[in-house]
Scaffold this motif. Structure first.
Motif, PDB file in Angstrom:
ATOM      1  N   THR A  19       0.932  -1.338   0.008  1.00  0.00           N
ATOM      2  CA  THR A  19      -0.125  -0.136  -0.035  1.00  0.00           C
ATOM      3  C   THR A  19       0.923   1.313  -0.070  1.00  0.00           C
ATOM      4  OG1 THR A  19      -1.642  -1.076   1.173  1.00  0.00           O
ATOM      5  CG2 THR A  19      -1.887   1.118   1.392  1.00  0.00           C
ATOM      6  N   LEU A  20       2.092   1.381   0.629  1.00  0.00           N
ATOM      7  CA  LEU A  20       2.936   2.177   0.880  1.00  0.00           C
ATOM      8  C   LEU A  20       3.627   2.810  -0.535  1.00  0.00           C
ATOM      9  CD1 LEU A  20       4.543   1.423   4.276  1.00  0.00           C
ATOM     10  CD2 LEU A  20       2.564   2.988   3.767  1.00  0.00           C
ATOM     11  N   THR A  21       3.880   1.590  -1.616  1.00  0.00           N
ATOM     12  CA  THR A  21       4.694   1.822  -2.557  1.00  0.00           C
ATOM     13  C   THR A  21       3.634   2.171  -3.814  1.00  0.00           C
ATOM     14  OG1 THR A  21       5.321  -0.183  -2.604  1.00  0.00           O
ATOM     15  CG2 THR A  21       6.978   1.445  -1.696  1.00  0.00           C
ATOM     16  N   MET A  50       5.713   1.405   9.934  1.00  0.00           N
ATOM     17  CA  MET A  50       5.196   1.451   8.585  1.00  0.00           C
ATOM     18  C   MET A  50       4.260   0.394   8.170  1.00  0.00           C
ATOM     19  SD  MET A  50       8.731   2.673   6.857  1.00  0.00           S
ATOM     20  CE  MET A  50       9.966   3.885   7.193  1.00  0.00           C
ATOM     21  N   LEU A  51       4.824  -0.806   8.417  1.00  0.00           N
ATOM     22  CA  LEU A  51       4.006  -1.939   8.300  1.00  0.00           C
ATOM     23  C   LEU A  51       2.538  -2.042   8.878  1.00  0.00           C
ATOM     24  CD1 LEU A  51       3.295  -4.701   6.868  1.00  0.00           C
ATOM     25  CD2 LEU A  51       4.577  -5.823   9.129  1.00  0.00           C
ATOM     26  N   SER A  52       2.505  -1.302  10.132  1.00  0.00           N
ATOM     27  CA  SER A  52       1.240  -1.111  11.011  1.00  0.00           C
ATOM     28  C   SER A  52       0.562  -0.245  10.201  1.00  0.00           C
ATOM     29  CB  SER A  52       1.801  -0.685  12.438  1.00  0.00           C
ATOM     30  OG  SER A  52       0.674  -0.332  13.272  1.00  0.00           O
ATOM     31  N   ALA A  53       1.122   1.053   9.841  1.00  0.00           N
ATOM     32  CA  ALA A  53       0.185   1.854   9.165  1.00  0.00           C
ATOM     33  C   ALA A  53      -0.383   1.328   7.751  1.00  0.00           C
ATOM     34  CB  ALA A  53       1.117   3.066   8.945  1.00  0.00           C
ATOM     35  N   ALA A  54       0.422   0.695   6.986  1.00  0.00           N
ATOM     36  CA  ALA A  54       0.046   0.110   5.793  1.00  0.00           C
ATOM     37  C   ALA A  54      -1.007  -0.869   5.958  1.00  0.00           C
ATOM     38  CB  ALA A  54       1.338  -0.447   5.038  1.00  0.00           C
ATOM     39  N   THR A  55      -0.800  -1.795   7.106  1.00  0.00           N
ATOM     40  CA  THR A  55      -1.977  -2.925   7.218  1.00  0.00           C
ATOM     41  C   THR A  55      -3.337  -1.797   7.544  1.00  0.00           C
ATOM     42  OG1 THR A  55      -0.393  -4.431   8.075  1.00  0.00           O
ATOM     43  CG2 THR A  55      -2.484  -4.930   8.693  1.00  0.00           C
ATOM     44  N   GLU A  56      -3.392  -1.020   8.718  1.00  0.00           N
ATOM     45  CA  GLU A  56      -4.346  -0.563   9.132  1.00  0.00           C
ATOM     46  C   GLU A  56      -5.246   0.316   7.715  1.00  0.00           C
ATOM     47  OE1 GLU A  56      -5.605   2.710  12.489  1.00  0.00           O
ATOM     48  OE2 GLU A  56      -3.462   1.685  12.724  1.00  0.00           O
ATOM     49  N   LEU A  57      -4.131   0.851   7.030  1.00  0.00           N
ATOM     50  CA  LEU A  57      -4.786   1.736   5.889  1.00  0.00           C
ATOM     51  C   LEU A  57      -5.509   0.819   4.694  1.00  0.00           C
ATOM     52  CD1 LEU A  57      -5.282   4.286   4.076  1.00  0.00           C
ATOM     53  CD2 LEU A  57      -3.018   4.075   3.349  1.00  0.00           C
ATOM     54  N   GLY A  58      -4.630  -0.376   4.487  1.00  0.00           N
ATOM     55  CA  GLY A  58      -5.022  -1.122   3.518  1.00  0.00           C
ATOM     56  C   GLY A  58      -6.288  -1.914   3.971  1.00  0.00           C
ATOM     57  N   LEU A  59      -6.571  -2.458   5.258  1.00  0.00           N
ATOM     58  CA  LEU A  59      -7.978  -3.125   5.781  1.00  0.00           C
ATOM     59  C   LEU A  59      -9.000  -2.072   5.514  1.00  0.00           C
ATOM     60  CD1 LEU A  59      -6.293  -5.247   8.500  1.00  0.00           C
ATOM     61  CD2 LEU A  59      -7.098  -5.980   6.314  1.00  0.00           C
ATOM     62  N   SER A  60      -8.560  -0.850   6.072  1.00  0.00           N
ATOM     63  CA  SER A  60      -9.771   0.161   6.227  1.00  0.00           C
ATOM     64  C   SER A  60     -10.389   0.289   4.730  1.00  0.00           C
ATOM     65  CB  SER A  60      -9.169   1.452   6.684  1.00  0.00           C
ATOM     66  OG  SER A  60      -8.656   1.280   7.906  1.00  0.00           O
ATOM     67  N   ASP A  86       3.004 -10.417  13.803  1.00  0.00           N
ATOM     68  CA  ASP A  86       2.671  -9.944  15.255  1.00  0.00           C
ATOM     69  C   ASP A  86       2.087  -8.390  14.975  1.00  0.00           C
ATOM     70  OD1 ASP A  86       4.085 -11.900  17.177  1.00  0.00           O
ATOM     71  OD2 ASP A  86       5.299 -11.901  15.478  1.00  0.00           O
ATOM     72  N   ILE A  87       2.654  -7.763  14.198  1.00  0.00           N
ATOM     73  CA  ILE A  87       2.415  -6.324  14.122  1.00  0.00           C
ATOM     74  C   ILE A  87       1.147  -6.456  13.328  1.00  0.00           C
ATOM     75  CG2 ILE A  87       2.821  -4.110  12.786  1.00  0.00           C
ATOM     76  CD1 ILE A  87       5.953  -5.082  13.000  1.00  0.00           C
ATOM     77  N   GLN A  88       0.915  -7.215  12.313  1.00  0.00           N
ATOM     78  CA  GLN A  88      -0.550  -7.237  11.312  1.00  0.00           C
ATOM     79  C   GLN A  88      -1.414  -7.692  12.541  1.00  0.00           C
ATOM     80  OE1 GLN A  88       0.715  -9.517   7.642  1.00  0.00           O
ATOM     81  NE2 GLN A  88       0.227  -7.577   6.919  1.00  0.00           N
ATOM     82  N   VAL A  89      -1.336  -8.628  13.353  1.00  0.00           N
ATOM     83  CA  VAL A  89      -2.502  -9.178  14.141  1.00  0.00           C
ATOM     84  C   VAL A  89      -3.127  -8.053  14.909  1.00  0.00           C
ATOM     85  CG1 VAL A  89      -2.915 -10.524  16.206  1.00  0.00           C
ATOM     86  CG2 VAL A  89      -1.668 -11.547  14.141  1.00  0.00           C
ATOM     87  N   GLN A  90      -2.029  -7.016  15.401  1.00  0.00           N
ATOM     88  CA  GLN A  90      -2.469  -5.871  16.372  1.00  0.00           C
ATOM     89  C   GLN A  90      -3.307  -5.027  15.398  1.00  0.00           C
ATOM     90  OE1 GLN A  90      -2.162  -6.321  19.297  1.00  0.00           O
ATOM     91  NE2 GLN A  90      -1.161  -8.304  18.986  1.00  0.00           N
ATOM     92  N   ALA A  91      -2.825  -4.567  14.397  1.00  0.00           N
ATOM     93  CA  ALA A  91      -3.373  -3.885  13.240  1.00  0.00           C
ATOM     94  C   ALA A  91      -4.830  -4.325  12.771  1.00  0.00           C
ATOM     95  CB  ALA A  91      -2.513  -3.409  12.116  1.00  0.00           C
ATOM     96  N   ALA A  92      -4.932  -5.515  12.504  1.00  0.00           N
ATOM     97  CA  ALA A  92      -6.182  -6.103  12.108  1.00  0.00           C
ATOM     98  C   ALA A  92      -7.257  -6.052  13.202  1.00  0.00           C
ATOM     99  CB  ALA A  92      -6.114  -7.486  11.531  1.00  0.00           C
ATOM    100  N   SER A  93      -6.703  -6.110  14.357  1.00  0.00           N
ATOM    101  CA  SER A  93      -7.555  -6.240  15.728  1.00  0.00           C
ATOM    102  C   SER A  93      -8.046  -4.654  15.810  1.00  0.00           C
ATOM    103  CB  SER A  93      -6.876  -6.638  16.806  1.00  0.00           C
ATOM    104  OG  SER A  93      -7.581  -6.250  18.023  1.00  0.00           O
TER     105      SER A  93
END
Length: 247
Positions: A19-21, A50-60, A86-93
């Motif tokens: 999502t970031l690139t 960066m991965l946390s933000a990308a995961t949150e943005l992409g899922l949103s 682990d970072i993605q699990v938290q962001a998805a939650s």
């Protein structure tokens, strides 16, 4: 006003970190291999936030289009990002999306004839150990669960044959699914012929992946016989015509 209630859509293959690139100018209008080689050095420098933000943005973004279940194929674990899942699990939650997070992997770097730079690959042993840890820690096989884990070596041109076999064995020991990219471009078919002496579907069979617990991404360049073999084995294929038309 009248409304229509629809079941949530399901996305069967994504790379949320990308999502970031999406609009990275040097990578635009390139074929798959040059596109990857342009972006690998950028992705190698990704940081946890960066991965946390990308995961949150992409899922949103996906939620806004009516998608409530997402399978993400994350295969990038440079030194700063070894806890990626682990970072993605938290962001998805945080977002509230149901996810199947696939523990991807790259172990065949440029030094050994693969496509990715060495800074983005891990050893087979490190990959398998982390895969087992993530299954034990996060995989929830119960009905309606919010997090599933699957195992997903990136592609024939970025992992070793041994890792493909060992990953299949580990996944079956724990009852989780298997995922990888296959036959996305003719370049990949040619790589398989040159490196393994066989086409991608024959390679898949040789590493014990011709099974109904496997789903493939893209799957564009199969011949009729290969399509029948995949069908008989119960292998699923997900693909997005617009992304493949770019290539």
């Amino acid at each position: 006003s009248e409304s229509v209630l629809l079941p949530g859509l399901i996305n069967t293959h994504h790379h949320l970190y990308q999502t970031l690139t999406r609009a990275f100018p040097p990578a635009l209008n390139k074929r798959l291999f040059p596109w990857l080689q342009t972006l690998y050095p950028v992705w190698a420098r990704l940081q946890p936030e960066m991965l946390s933000a990308a995961t949150e943005l992409g899922l949103s973004e996906l939620l806004l289009s009516g998608c409530t279940t997402v399978s993400d194929h994350h295969y990038l674990f440079p030194e700063a990002l070894t806890e990626a899942i682990d970072i993605q699990v938290q962001a998805a939650s945080k977002v509230g999306t149901r996810v199947t997070l696939t523990r991807g992997s790259m172990s065949l770097g440029q030094d050994d004839g693969g496509l990715p730079p060495q800074s983005t690959v891990q050893s087979d042993d490190a990959i398998l150990k982390d895969s087992e840890r993530l299954i034990r820690q996060y995989h929830d096989a119960s009905e309606g669960s919010m997090v599933n884990i699957a195992l997903a070596p990136c592609s024939p041109f970025s992992v070793t044959t041994d890792l493909m076999k060992q990953t299949a064995s580990l996944a079956r020991d724990h009852g989780v699914r298997l995922h990888t990219h296959l036959a996305e471009t003719e370049d990949e078919n040619n790589f398989c012929l040159k490196t393994f002496g066989m086409r991608p579907v024959d390679y898949l069979e040789s590493v014990n992946w011709m099974s109904n617990d496997v789903w493939l991404a893209h799957g564009i360049h199969f011949n009729d016989d290969e399509l029948h073999r995949l069908g008989r084995a119960g292998v699923s294929v997900c693909h997005c015509p617009s992304s493949n038309m770019v290539l």
